[in-house]
Design a protein around this motif. Sequence first.
Motif, PDB file in Angstrom:
ATOM      1  N   ARG A 284       0.758  -1.173   0.098  1.00  0.00           N
ATOM      2  CA  ARG A 284      -0.075  -0.026  -0.099  1.00  0.00           C
ATOM      3  C   ARG A 284       0.809   1.144   0.253  1.00  0.00           C
ATOM      4  O   ARG A 284       0.306   2.376  -0.352  1.00  0.00           O
ATOM      5  CB  ARG A 284      -0.816  -0.053   1.347  1.00  0.00           C
ATOM      6  CG  ARG A 284      -2.033  -0.931   1.395  1.00  0.00           C
ATOM      7  CD  ARG A 284      -2.958  -0.485   2.530  1.00  0.00           C
ATOM      8  NE  ARG A 284      -3.858  -1.560   2.914  1.00  0.00           N
ATOM      9  CZ  ARG A 284      -4.808  -1.383   3.757  1.00  0.00           C
ATOM     10  NH1 ARG A 284      -4.813  -0.247   4.277  1.00  0.00           N
ATOM     11  NH2 ARG A 284      -5.859  -2.300   3.919  1.00  0.00           N
ATOM     12  N   ARG A 304      -1.999   4.420  -7.437  1.00  0.00           N
ATOM     13  CA  ARG A 304      -2.734   4.769  -6.308  1.00  0.00           C
ATOM     14  C   ARG A 304      -3.207   6.379  -6.386  1.00  0.00           C
ATOM     15  O   ARG A 304      -2.225   7.243  -6.677  1.00  0.00           O
ATOM     16  CB  ARG A 304      -1.509   4.709  -4.890  1.00  0.00           C
ATOM     17  CG  ARG A 304      -2.220   5.297  -3.511  1.00  0.00           C
ATOM     18  CD  ARG A 304      -0.961   5.086  -2.685  1.00  0.00           C
ATOM     19  NE  ARG A 304      -1.278   5.608  -1.049  1.00  0.00           N
ATOM     20  CZ  ARG A 304      -1.157   6.466  -0.595  1.00  0.00           C
ATOM     21  NH1 ARG A 304      -0.929   7.621  -1.273  1.00  0.00           N
ATOM     22  NH2 ARG A 304      -1.497   6.607   0.643  1.00  0.00           N
ATOM     23  N   TYR A 313      -6.677   2.110  -4.681  1.00  0.00           N
ATOM     24  CA  TYR A 313      -5.503   1.480  -5.389  1.00  0.00           C
ATOM     25  C   TYR A 313      -6.274   0.619  -6.398  1.00  0.00           C
ATOM     26  O   TYR A 313      -7.139  -0.094  -6.581  1.00  0.00           O
ATOM     27  CB  TYR A 313      -4.946   0.429  -4.532  1.00  0.00           C
ATOM     28  CG  TYR A 313      -4.302   0.999  -3.080  1.00  0.00           C
ATOM     29  CD1 TYR A 313      -3.029   1.294  -3.104  1.00  0.00           C
ATOM     30  CD2 TYR A 313      -5.256   1.233  -2.048  1.00  0.00           C
ATOM     31  CE1 TYR A 313      -2.274   1.952  -1.861  1.00  0.00           C
ATOM     32  CE2 TYR A 313      -4.489   2.081  -0.971  1.00  0.00           C
ATOM     33  CZ  TYR A 313      -3.215   2.215  -0.687  1.00  0.00           C
ATOM     34  OH  TYR A 313      -2.628   2.889   0.135  1.00  0.00           O
TER      35      TYR A 313
END
Length: 361
Positions: A284, A304, A313
């Motif tokens: 992430r 992102r 995402y």
Amino acid sequence: MRTRPPTPWPGEPLDDEPSALVEAAAPAREDETLRDRLAEAVTASDAPDAVFALSRHGRRTVLSGGTAPPPPLPREDLRYEIGSATKTFTGLLLARLIHGGELTGGEPATTLLDGGRSAERAPVTLAHLITHTSGLPALRLRGLPAWHTNPYARFPSGRVVDAYLRHRQRHRPGTRWRYSNYGVAVFGHALAAATGTPWEDLLTGHVLRPLGLHGTTLRADDSGLDAVGHGKDGETPVPPFDAGGFQAAGAVRATPHDLLTFLEAHLDPAGAPPLLAAALRAVRRPVLRRGLGHRHAHTIAWFRHPTDGGPMYFHGGATLGQQAFLGFRPDTGTALAALCSRRFRAHDPFVTAAYALLAEE
């Protein structure tokens, strides 16, 4: 012993549970609205087969349809080619190996692939390859045949590696972002060389099996489980995609439910084995930013984008005759796997519909 409460007249709530039916009605309306939105996306995709599978806080809704007659198996049970969305699996694999201490990401690809015979002043590392900052072109295949002839199948692993070892860099690694299927393909071979393990075994052992993705594979077979792709006219069938030596860049094919399981693990890594859970959290984190105002952020696995509630995402992919869109949003607890059996060239209604669904608050 508890007795069953009396059944009310239609529309008449129980006196001691005044809010029960009201609370139940709200999710029902939300489910109906969501199914309508997914049905609209299926129709807008204008593909022989389309599946939109959405999970919100673990509650799944799957809608399928298409312009072609229904296949022998339900569309949502078929395996679809996800093309470049394979890179989300590839990036997660690297994160898993880093968290396991097997690699750092800073290993020079050339040293891994030529057995340490050469040394570079500015080496291309595994991290450069997976983040598209290696300086390599999108493709480095001389004499690439016409696209519709399944060109990647003609470039097995040895040919891809040999072309890389003969390549001369035009830009210093790490200085420019340029999306490169070729670079990620080289990454896969370098990773296999670094670990002494074939690519398919690496991905299966560290990602697919631990997440229970039993409907995911790296090649078509004669089981009848693979969706049939179609060209840009939406009618002409095309042969199954063969990634050749580009497995790490585009070989994954999976069922919609497997893809939701994969995405749900990103939303809630706690159920994964510890090292994989750490990797799911790691993918992430942004590792580079580009564009005006640095709006475009990238992790080692995902594009992102910002939203009012937090980042979303996503990654898309396409093969000769199929397309895929995968994405998740931690702020809304939403995961989306959208798949279709048509390859669009321009004015793509499929990706537009999928991105809009994920972007909804």
